[in-house]
Design a protein around this motif. Structure first.
Motif, short mmCIF file in Angstrom:
data_model
loop_
_atom_site.label_atom_id
_atom_site.label_comp_id
_atom_site.label_asym_id
_atom_site.label_seq_id
_atom_site.Cartn_x
_atom_site.Cartn_y
_atom_site.Cartn_z
N VAL A 140 0.36 -1.35 -0.06
CA VAL A 140 0.15 0.16 0.52
C VAL A 140 0.63 1.24 0.26
O VAL A 140 0.31 2.35 -1.17
CB VAL A 140 -0.75 -0.31 0.93
CG1 VAL A 140 -2.17 1.26 1.65
CG2 VAL A 140 -2.32 -1.14 0.99
N LYS A 141 1.80 1.61 0.66
CA LYS A 141 2.62 2.86 0.78
C LYS A 141 3.39 2.80 -0.08
O LYS A 141 3.38 4.19 -0.59
CB LYS A 141 3.58 2.19 1.96
CG LYS A 141 4.92 3.59 1.79
CD LYS A 141 5.64 3.26 3.68
CE LYS A 141 6.22 4.92 4.05
NZ LYS A 141 6.95 4.55 4.92
N LEU A 144 0.83 4.10 -3.48
CA LEU A 144 0.99 5.51 -2.53
C LEU A 144 1.42 7.06 -3.06
O LEU A 144 1.37 7.98 -3.70
CB LEU A 144 -0.30 5.36 -1.07
CG LEU A 144 -1.02 5.03 -1.50
CD1 LEU A 144 -1.42 5.24 0.52
CD2 LEU A 144 -2.21 4.63 -1.81
N TYR A 148 1.48 9.28 -5.90
CA TYR A 148 2.05 10.71 -5.24
C TYR A 148 2.42 11.48 -6.43
O TYR A 148 2.16 12.66 -6.97
CB TYR A 148 1.88 10.93 -3.82
CG TYR A 148 2.03 12.43 -3.49
CD1 TYR A 148 0.54 12.98 -3.12
CD2 TYR A 148 3.18 12.99 -3.47
CE1 TYR A 148 1.03 14.40 -2.88
CE2 TYR A 148 3.29 14.30 -3.00
CZ TYR A 148 2.42 14.79 -2.83
OH TYR A 148 2.30 16.29 -2.65
N TRP A 159 -10.67 5.94 -6.01
CA TRP A 159 -10.90 5.96 -5.21
C TRP A 159 -10.27 4.58 -4.41
O TRP A 159 -9.66 3.61 -5.30
CB TRP A 159 -12.43 5.19 -5.22
CG TRP A 159 -13.50 5.52 -5.81
CD1 TRP A 159 -13.56 6.74 -5.65
CD2 TRP A 159 -15.02 4.81 -5.93
NE1 TRP A 159 -14.84 7.44 -6.12
CE2 TRP A 159 -15.95 6.42 -6.13
CE3 TRP A 159 -15.09 3.78 -5.54
CZ2 TRP A 159 -16.91 6.04 -6.04
CZ3 TRP A 159 -17.01 3.39 -5.77
CH2 TRP A 159 -17.85 4.54 -5.43
N LEU A 160 -9.92 4.56 -3.60
CA LEU A 160 -8.49 3.54 -2.28
C LEU A 160 -9.63 2.41 -1.89
O LEU A 160 -10.83 2.95 -0.47
CB LEU A 160 -8.12 4.17 -1.93
CG LEU A 160 -7.34 5.26 -2.35
CD1 LEU A 160 -6.59 6.45 -1.31
CD2 LEU A 160 -6.28 4.82 -3.53
N ASN A 161 -9.28 1.51 -1.87
CA ASN A 161 -10.42 0.10 -1.79
C ASN A 161 -9.76 -0.26 -0.65
O ASN A 161 -8.36 -1.43 -1.20
CB ASN A 161 -11.25 -0.71 -2.60
CG ASN A 161 -12.21 -1.58 -1.67
OD1 ASN A 161 -13.12 -0.99 -2.04
ND2 ASN A 161 -11.69 -2.81 -2.27
N PHE A 181 -4.31 1.04 7.07
CA PHE A 181 -4.48 1.09 5.55
C PHE A 181 -4.84 2.93 5.90
O PHE A 181 -4.79 3.69 4.69
CB PHE A 181 -5.70 0.50 5.12
CG PHE A 181 -6.51 0.91 3.78
CD1 PHE A 181 -5.67 0.26 3.42
CD2 PHE A 181 -8.02 1.31 3.89
CE1 PHE A 181 -5.80 0.69 1.84
CE2 PHE A 181 -7.96 1.92 3.05
CZ PHE A 181 -7.25 1.59 1.59
N LEU A 182 -6.39 2.97 6.47
CA LEU A 182 -6.61 4.68 7.00
C LEU A 182 -5.25 5.95 7.66
O LEU A 182 -5.36 7.05 6.34
CB LEU A 182 -7.23 4.24 7.81
CG LEU A 182 -8.64 3.77 8.10
CD1 LEU A 182 -9.78 3.63 8.92
CD2 LEU A 182 -9.99 4.10 6.67
N CYS A 185 -3.62 6.30 3.94
CA CYS A 185 -4.67 6.60 2.27
C CYS A 185 -4.62 7.97 2.65
O CYS A 185 -4.93 8.80 2.49
CB CYS A 185 -5.88 6.21 2.30
SG CYS A 185 -5.79 4.67 2.07
N TYR A 188 -1.03 10.21 2.76
CA TYR A 188 -1.10 10.36 0.81
C TYR A 188 -2.18 11.30 -0.25
O TYR A 188 -1.81 12.03 -0.47
CB TYR A 188 -0.77 9.12 0.54
CG TYR A 188 0.78 9.31 0.85
CD1 TYR A 188 1.75 9.21 -0.11
CD2 TYR A 188 0.82 8.13 1.30
CE1 TYR A 188 3.43 9.75 0.43
CE2 TYR A 188 1.98 7.68 1.86
CZ TYR A 188 3.52 7.80 1.38
OH TYR A 188 4.66 8.33 2.11
N LEU A 194 -12.41 6.85 0.29
CA LEU A 194 -12.09 5.43 0.47
C LEU A 194 -13.51 4.80 0.60
O LEU A 194 -14.18 4.67 0.95
CB LEU A 194 -12.19 5.86 2.19
CG LEU A 194 -10.46 6.89 2.01
CD1 LEU A 194 -10.50 6.80 4.36
CD2 LEU A 194 -9.39 6.10 1.97
#
Length: 344
Positions: A140-141, A144, A148, A159-161, A181-182, A185, A188, A194
């Motif tokens: 994830v990181k 993102l 970015y 959307w980030l799911n 995760f939150l 998100c 970034y 979300l």
């Protein structure tokens, strides 16, 4: 003795120059605009069911088809940690964000190429939005950070799911760590939508546990509140569970600010189209996206058309509390009529 100008120069070099990429990201990202689907797709006119989808766009061929299809508005794809096909000799250092659904760990399409394709399509005048379904927290990181770097070109809905909680029916798979995760998100992309849901498991259409309970809805709302989420939120909801979950879902979107629901379904999984219509009627057409396979979407559209032509509601949701009130009123009326009959 240093002059004020010299001291300022030293400060810039030694302090600002040592700021991490994350610090700079946090300070600069607020300029990225919120891109709302309704505004981006003007033909929607507050009816989110009109937003069309391409699902599991996890290959070069599928990406090409979705970008060339003018009927498709939102592209959904799965982000996993893996390797590109052809990189047979790669090691751990070659693990990158790829477009693949577990258990697959190889793909002919990287996340970098996927988002570049959407950016270029929008530059060419096509209107395409992106939904990224993260299957692996470890990627994830990095994903993102890569996104970015393209933030100035992401002028479309993003959307980030992820599934961050366990849901029906006693789901066995572990959800992605909600806090991490939150946090990532929001760090970034604090204006992205979300899309946060539950790990689910289908058993049978008549399973009494096949529902999103009020407790599950309350847990989700509490998680978002604890994380201080202020950006738009959509809740991915499995179609087969809607009929037993109407009260909980209505409570959820009423409780969480700026929230919507996105109905999804695997191909050929049984569900009640009238329940979807009841949900739309309950929370509003501007609150429910339909990300359904072709046959399932047709079933909902046909049910809506029959209801419209007949002028009658095929399925009306009555909350338990209202049901109890109706039952009590009916009992009271029956008692009164019986008393009147005996009196006469």
């Amino acid at each position: 003795m240093y002059t004020l100008l010299e001291l300022y120069f030293i400060f810039c070099v030694k302090v600002l120059g040592t700021m991490s990429t994350e610090d700079k990201t946090v300070n600069n990202k607020s300029s990225w605009p919120v891109v709302d689907a309704v505004e981006f797709f003007p033909g929607v006119n507050e009816d989110l069911s009109l937003v069309s989808w391409a699902h599991a766009v996890n290959s070069v061929a599928k990406l090409k088809d979705a970008l060339e299809d003018d009927k498709i508005m939102m592209l959904e794809a799965d982000v996993s940690a893996g390797q590109l096909e052809g990189d047979e000799d790669g090691g751990k250092d070659d693990i990158i964000p790829i477009m693949a659904h577990p258990p697959h760990t190889r793909s002919d399409l990287s996340l970098a190429a996927w988002i570049k394709g959407i950016i270029e399509a929008n530059k060419d005048g096509k209107k395409k939005g992106a939904k990224l379904d993260f299957k692996d927290l470890s990627i994830v990181k990095e994903s993102l950070e890569m996104l970015y770097n393209q933030v100035d070109s992401i002028n479309f809905p993003l959307w980030l799911n992820a599934d961050i909680l366990k849901g029906p029916v006693e789901a066995k798979d572990e959800p992605i760590d909600q806090e991490q995760f939150l946090t990532l998100c929001m760090q970034y992309f604090p204006q992205a939508t979300l899309s946060v849901g539950w790990k689910t498991r289908f058993t049978s259409a008549d399973d009494e546990k096949a529902e999103y309970t009020k407790g599950m809805a309350e847990e989700m709302a509490a998680v978002l509140e604890a994380a201080n989420v202020t950006q738009p939120v959509t809740f991915p909801i499995r179609a087969t569970f809607v009929s037993r979950s109407l009260e909980a879902l209505e409570w959820l979107v009423d409780t969480v600010p700026d929230s919507t629901i996105t109905i999804w379904s695997p191909v050929s999984e049984p569900f009640d189209p009238q329940a979807i219509i009841a949900l739309q009627d309950s929370v509003g057409m501007d609150c429910v996206y339909l990300d359904l396979p072709e046959a399932e979407r047709k079933a909902v559209d046909d049910a809506r058309a029959r209801e419209t032509s007949s002028g009658a509601k095929g399925y009306r949701f009555i909350p338990p509390a209202a049901t109890a009130m109706v039952a009590s009123a009916g009992l009271a009326l029956a008692s009164a009529l019986a008393a009147l009959y005996l009196y006469e």
